[in-house]
Design an enzyme around this catalytic site. Structure first.
Site, PDB file in Angstrom:
ATOM      1  CG  PHE A 138      -1.836   1.248   1.185  1.00  0.00           C
ATOM      2  CD1 PHE A 138      -2.993   1.255   0.421  1.00  0.00           C
ATOM      3  CD2 PHE A 138      -1.502   2.398   1.890  1.00  0.00           C
ATOM      4  CE1 PHE A 138      -3.812   2.383   0.361  1.00  0.00           C
ATOM      5  CE2 PHE A 138      -2.317   3.529   1.841  1.00  0.00           C
ATOM      6  CZ  PHE A 138      -3.469   3.523   1.073  1.00  0.00           C
ATOM      7  CG  ASP A 223       5.495   3.519   1.908  1.00  0.00           C
ATOM      8  OD1 ASP A 223       5.521   4.107   3.006  1.00  0.00           O
ATOM      9  OD2 ASP A 223       4.472   3.446   1.202  1.00  0.00           O
ATOM     10  CE  LYS A 252      -0.877   5.776   7.826  1.00  0.00           C
ATOM     11  NZ  LYS A 252      -0.567   5.021   6.612  1.00  0.00           N
TER      12      LYS A 252
END
Ligand SMILES: *Cc1c(COP(=O)(O)O)cnc(C)c1O
Length: 395
Positions: A138, A223, A252
């Site tokens: 993702f 990532d 995040k």
């Protein structure tokens, strides 16, 4: 507003893009949040790995408060002190040499994709543009990042997708070896797949990937939007694996709850970006960078990462103990405080029963319960969560 009213108005005025639970949170402190009726919950979702320092950490709150009253935004046409200080702190604590700031994980990955293509064009000619990513990965919700995402459910309905992406099974070095062709310029991976269901890479795999990238002149992009910044018990997840990527993306947890993303790169890769190549109006604003500077300082100075490591082991042990008593638990996996519990089915029902009893967790793919508590979590809070989960799993 009461919960019922917030839900009704939300359903009427907000675009219907989230499968939302019937809950409206209005306050948070540490590992706890409260709904509009004052009911308390233990938060093991942490804004999806955002609130790693818990809710409203006093150092982050104070930094935002002060900076908001001093200078919130100026253009990147000028030098920005908090941006410079944050970039330096990140660089001093990882293998990268330079940082570009943006506002989210998807944007950081867009930047990484652009940087990899630009680098390859400069050094290897016009035919190298393809980026290999993993199935179950993702990488975000923009057009390029849903294309980088190796799950068709995020792509359906948005075609035509940008070209130049290829997918391989995760943890399968041979598949990557075969996929890497003359057009390939980079490999982009999550060291621990998050949205895909909490699947950690093996050490041999990432070391093999790094070797392959060196041999074939490919940039290696990690990532770390979800698994980075202390989540695994290391500052960044790559440090668990003994390999160094060329490019790292963060978001995040970076701002301690404030929105900010970052694209980090080693000098050789970073140098491919020249003035005019990439930009973001809000990226690296004084306010966002001041929040993130405070958040990263807390992470590094207050034993938060060590706590994530110790409490991660503790939580994993407790979950494994539950697995011995509840046959529906098939596997417990992950690292640090990024843990997944694979159940036979009906994950969402378990999530609901936990919520009713005062514990927030979430579920990916209907069958993986995801645990992302704040990294400041205490043993007692884990015990309380386990007791609730035990009951929610039933007999
Ligand atoms: C959440 C996530 C993203 C996207 O971040 P946004 O801030 O929602 O754009 C990208 N990659 C990974 C691994 C993520 O977990």
């Amino acid at each position: 507003m009461k919960t019922k009213e917030i839900i009704a108005e939300g359903n009427k005025y907000v675009m219907n893009t989230y499968g939302r639970l019937p809950l409206a949170l209005v306050k948070g402190k540490g590992a706890r949040v409260w709904d509009a009726e004052g009911k308390e919950y233990l938060d093991f979702v942490s804004g999806l790995a955002v609130n790693s320092l818990g809710h409203c950490h006093p150092r982050v709150v104070k930094a935002i408060w002060r900076q908001a009253d001093t200078l919130m935004h100026v253009s990147n046409l000028y030098y920005i002190e908090p941006q410079v200080r944050l970039a330096r702190l990140l660089v001093e604590n990882c293998c990268a040499d330079r940082v570009f700031f943006c506002n989210s994980g998807a944007e950081a990955n867009e930047g990484a994709i652009k940087l990899a293509r630009k680098y390859a064009k400069l050094h290897h000619g016009p035919d190298k543009f393809e980026i290999i990513t993993a199935k179950r990965s993702f990488h975000g919700r923009t057009l390029a990042t849903i294309t980088a995402t190796g799950q068709s459910k995020f792509q359906k309905g948005f075609e035509p997708l940008p070209g130049g992406f290829k997918y391989v099974p995760f943890n399968d070095l041979e598949a990557l070896q075969q996929a890497a062709g003359p057009n390939t310029c980079a490999v982009m991976l999550e060291p621990i797949q998050g949205e895909g269901g909490i699947y950690p890479a093996t050490r041999e795999y990432l070391q093999g990937v790094a070797r392959l990238c060196r041999e074939k002149n490919l940039l290696l992009i990690f990532d770390e939007v979800q698994c980075g910044l202390g989540r695994t018990g290391n500052f960044l997840a790559y440090q668990l694996y003994g390999v160094e990527p060329d490019i790292i993306t963060l978001a995040k947890a970076l701002g301690g709850g404030f929105p900010i993303g970052a694209l980090l790169a080693k000098e050789h890769a970073a140098a491919a970006f020249q003035p005019g190549d990439h930009a973001s109006t809000f990226g690296g604003s004084p306010l966002a960078c001041t929040a993130a500077l405070a958040a990263v300082q807390v992470l590094l100075e207050e034993g938060v990462i060590e706590n994530a490591r110790v409490m991660g082991e503790y939580l994993k042990d407790k979950l494994n103990q539950l697995a011995q008593r509840h046959r529906q638990i098939k596997e417990v996996r992950g690292a640090g405080l990024m843990l997944g519990v694979e159940v036979e089915d009906k994950g969402p029902d378990i999530v609901n029963r936990c919520r009713e009893r005062g514990l927030l967790i979430n579920c990916v793919n209907n069958n993986v319960l995801r645990f992302l508590p704040p990294l400041i979590i205490k043993e007692k809070e884990i015990d309380a969560a386990i007791e609730i989960l035990d009951k929610a799993l039933g007999g």
